[in-house]
Design a protein around this motif. Structure first.
Motif, PDB file in Angstrom:
ATOM      1  N   ARG A  69      56.398 -28.212   7.085  1.00  0.00           N
ATOM      2  CA  ARG A  69      56.486 -26.822   6.633  1.00  0.00           C
ATOM      3  C   ARG A  69      56.273 -26.705   5.137  1.00  0.00           C
ATOM      4  O   ARG A  69      55.653 -25.749   4.645  1.00  0.00           O
ATOM      5  N   GLN A  73      58.488 -22.964   3.887  1.00  0.00           N
ATOM      6  CA  GLN A  73      59.770 -22.758   4.566  1.00  0.00           C
ATOM      7  C   GLN A  73      60.567 -21.654   3.870  1.00  0.00           C
ATOM      8  O   GLN A  73      60.858 -21.730   2.677  1.00  0.00           O
ATOM      9  N   ARG A  74      60.996 -20.646   4.630  1.00  0.00           N
ATOM     10  CA  ARG A  74      61.645 -19.473   4.046  1.00  0.00           C
ATOM     11  C   ARG A  74      63.147 -19.453   4.260  1.00  0.00           C
ATOM     12  O   ARG A  74      63.851 -18.692   3.615  1.00  0.00           O
ATOM     13  N   ASP A  75      63.619 -20.251   5.204  1.00  0.00           N
ATOM     14  CA  ASP A  75      65.059 -20.302   5.437  1.00  0.00           C
ATOM     15  C   ASP A  75      65.512 -21.749   5.266  1.00  0.00           C
ATOM     16  O   ASP A  75      64.854 -22.668   5.760  1.00  0.00           O
ATOM     17  N   ASP A  81      64.328 -21.301  10.599  1.00  0.00           N
ATOM     18  CA  ASP A  81      62.980 -21.091  10.076  1.00  0.00           C
ATOM     19  C   ASP A  81      61.943 -21.302  11.175  1.00  0.00           C
ATOM     20  O   ASP A  81      60.970 -20.552  11.285  1.00  0.00           O
TER      21      ASP A  81
END
Length: 763
Positions: A69, A73-75, A81
């Motif tokens: 990722r 990766q956003r979380d 995510d």
């Protein structure tokens, strides 16, 4: 550091997302992380588990996912995510899960992520999420998994990869273990390593797959070596693509020449293959059909004895008696490209028979003469208007391939046995099922106490060939004297010593016997699969063992003068690891068997060397033999016995006394012996002296020193070649961690100097 809106989801919302995804495995999580048993496992995962690197499911690998990722990766929670964005973007949750492959196989995912759908629906249906795993193959080759009732795919992910079990024919874990011997001590799983970085580094997933070669062959498709194996697994193996410049492709319908979908005349659909074969290529006459001259030539060739005739066309043709036909235009073959298919056929012929002949009647698919030259196949252009008699064809083939009518010589099978009752049915069935039937079976029982004789007598009663039993009342402990007893009794021109715990392909005799069309061949042998006690495949070739001498010699079949084979191979180590893979000419073996004397462990090696003093050796690269390695057998026992070292030193003394070997062979041979001594005997033991100081083998060392003096050999002033050889040995030894290799190499170089008269000589 995480400043994204997904972080603001409430704990309840996050728990709901995970529950709805169907990915989280509560029972598995609590067993894997016992500290979570005091609370809801999902809450534990959200509060602490994810941050500590815990897995929510066997098939969700946070480290793998986060690396794939990257900055997208956003979380911070990798599972959250994946559920919210990663799955939609096609990110794989683990190295064992291909989202693209699974999504195509499963069809409509019903709004679930690929992993969530697999857990809920794919796994119960028996689907697998990677093209590299073969459920049926894994169960067939891991009987312990089958009998325990484990799901084969989950077993492989949970422990099979770590235990070096192969997932299928496309990925050979034992082979790859040798590829990553420099990192093996870290405990890495072979397939995980390959998917993470091995492919990118150019490592080979099996001895049959060359990722660089495959990628070069598909440059128009934007192929890279990282994507090569997955591409071949999903469609390449069904499209007849080659995966290696010499070796046949794994798990392919075109892997072996004789298993191509030839249409044979009804008279002999399973007839025994002949030792000579010719392929007539006529792919340019789709509209007009084959000429009368070509049909006459095919009819004439089909009448020649000891010759198999194969006809490759691109149009339907009427069958001809005695001719095998392959029509590349057949829709049911699923061939995307006739050019690729013809290239595969030529390479399969080369692997099957290096002396096969290709005859061009008409070919619009490939520059056939050039392609045959590239892969060293005999080529002849046939003018359709010329008429050749059977005698003229025979003379032409004699010049191209050494053709002559060759009736298969009779074979006596000797089965030496001691307490192998559990394997006898498999072994004797593999002899009875040979397509080319032997003349007789001689069963030698060396005082077994496990019911072996009762099984042998039952087989004797129903054997399709004469079956005799010779039984000792007590165990002699001398296996090679048992061989001699059987050889004395044998009537066949050839001898097959089929050890009682091994087994063979039905084509073993049929294919290996072809080598004896050369009257000077004394020994012919093939490659072997290596199996465990339950029949599980441990390795698909012995090339991991021979590659330290040459990475090319054992790729294809060959016939060598015996002296050359001794110098290149047997003088250094026993490169014929299993006698069950060997056919001997009886007249030569009769004289050579005395060389085994009272040897317990290395008598086979001594016999091979003695045979090759009297004739040629032939090698078949196909693994037609299964060599079973079991705990406590003679091979394993010998690896820990000092007597085996004494016997090895004696064999080398005999070889160097009777064969003119150059200094390179001599010093590599001694280096090999000392390396094996250090790895198998001294490692971890402080009570065992160095080889040159060990009183138990002092006589053998003394004899070699005397031989050195007589032959005037000195340790080379430039030892780079010996050191490079030792580096290769050390780097291919998974049990030897990288930090200890230099120390071992220096120790062996020091020991080598102790063999020379002037011990102070410098490199």
């Amino acid at each position: 550091m995480w400043n994204f809106p997904f972080q603001k989801l409430s704990l309840a919302r996050r728990k709901w997302l995970i529950s709805r995804s169907r990915i989280f495995d509560r029972k598995w999580y609590q067993l894997e992380y016992p500290a979570s048993s005091r609370e809801d496992p999902i809450i534990h995962y959200l509060a602490r588990g994810a941050e500590e690197g815990c897995r929510p499911h066997l098939l969700f690998d946070p480290e793998w996912y986060m690396a794939a990722r990257g900055p997208r990766q956003r979380d911070p929670n990798p599972l959250i995510d994946y559920i919210l964005e990663g799955a939609q973007q096609g990110i794989d949750p683990s190295p064992y899960f291909s989202a693209a492959y699974y999504s195509k196989a499963a069809g409509n995912l019903g709004g679930l992520t690929p992993l969530g759908h697999f857990v809920s629906f794919g796994l119960p249906r028996g689907l697998v999420p990677t093209p590299l795993f073969d459920r049926e193959w894994y169960l067939a080759n891991n009987p312990d998994v089958r009998s325990a009732g484990y799901d084969p795919f989950l077993h492989f992910v949970a422990s099979g990869d770590r235990d070096c079990r192969s997932p299928g024919l496309l990925f050979d874990s034992a082979w790859y273990r040798m590829e990553i011997a420099d990192e093996w001590h870290t405990g890495i799983e072979p397939m995980r390593h390959y998917m993470a970085k091995g492919a990118r580094e150019g490592r080979s997933p099996s001895c049959f797959f060359d990722a660089d070669y495959y990628a070069r062959s598909h440059t128009k498709e934007g192929m890279t070596r990282e994507t090569a194996l997955a591409s071949y697994a999903t469609h390449g193996r069904l499209a007849w693509h080659s995966t290696h410049p010499i070796l046949p492709p794994p798990a392919s319908p075109s892997a072996f020449f004789e298993e191509l979908p030839w249409e044979r005349a009804p008279a002999s659909p399973t007839g025994i293959e002949s030792p000579f074969r010719i392929v007539i290529v006529d792919t340019g006459g789709a509209s007009t059909g084959p000429s009368a001259g070509l049909r006459d030539a095919l009819t004439t060739l089909a009448e020649l004895k000891s010759l198999d005739v194969h006809w490759v066309t691109c149009a339907p043709v009427a069958p001809l008696p005695g001719v095998s036909i392959l029509d590349l235009s057949r829709a049911d073959l699923g061939i995307n490209s006739p050019e690729i298919a013809l290239d595969r056929i030529l390479r399969a012929l080369k692997f099957r028979d290096p002396r096969g002949v290709v005859c061009e009647a008409s070919c619009t698919l490939l520059p056939l003469a050039r392609r045959c030259k590239e892969i060293s196949l005999a080529y002849h252009y046939f003018n359709g208007t010329e008429t050749l008699s059977a005698t003229a064809w025979a003379e032409l083939l004699r010049g191209l391939a050494g053709y002559w009518p060759f009736p298969p010589p009779p074979v006596s099978v000797i089965v030496p046995n001691y307490n192998h009752a559990r394997y006898l049915d498999e072994r004797l069935a593999s002899i009875a099922n040979q397509r080319l039937k032997p003349l007789e079976v001689i069963f030698l029982d060396d005082g077994s106490t496990d019911g072996s004789l009762a099984i042998a007598r039952a087989w004797q009663a129903r054997s399709p060939v004469p079956f005799s039993i010779i039984a000792n009342e007590t165990n002699s402990g001398l296996p090679f004297q048992q061989w001699a007893k059987g050889i004395e009794r044998a009537k066949g021109d050839l001898i097959w010593i089929a050890e009682s715990d091994d087994s063979a392909s039905p084509r073993f005799l049929e294919q290996v016997i072809c080598a004896f069309r050369d009257p000077e061949v004394a020994i012919a042998y093939c490659d072997s699969d290596i199996t465990g006690p339950q029949g599980e495949i441990l390795a698909s070739s012995y090339r991991f063992y021979t590659n330290s001498l040459s990475e090319t010699k054992w790729l294809a079949g060959y016939v060598e003068p015996g002296q050359n084979e001794i110098i290149d191979a047997l003088a250094i180590k026993n490169t014929i690891p299993n006698v069950s893979a060997v056919l001997f000419r009886r007249s030569v073996l009769n004289e050579a068997v005395v060389e085994a004397g009272s040897f317990r462990y290395c008598g086979d090696w001594a016999i091979y060397a003695a045979c090759l003093q009297r004739g040629k050796i032939a090698y078949c690269p196909r693994a037609l033999n299964k060599h079973r390695r079991i705990s406590g057998n003679l091979t394993e026992e010998g690896e820990g016995e000092i007597r085996a070292v004494r016997e090895a030193l004696e064999i080398k003394r005999r070889i160097f006394s009777s064969t003119i070997c150059g200094p390179r062979t001599f010093w590599k041979s001694l280096a090999q012996t000392i390396f094996e001594y250090e790895i198998r005997f001294r490692r971890g033991r402080t009570d065992l002296p160095a080889l040159t100081e060990n009183a138990e083998i002092a006589d053998g060392v003394k004899d070699l020193r005397c031989l050195l003096e007589v032959q005037g050999r000195v340790f080379p002033s430039e030892a780079d070649g010996i050191e490079l050889f030792l580096c290769k040995l050390a780097s291919s030894c998974p049990s030897l961690p990288s930090p200890g290799r230099k120390r071992i190499i220096n120790k062996i170089l020091h020991e080598l100097r102790q063999f020379v008269k002037h011990e102070d000589r410098k490199i």
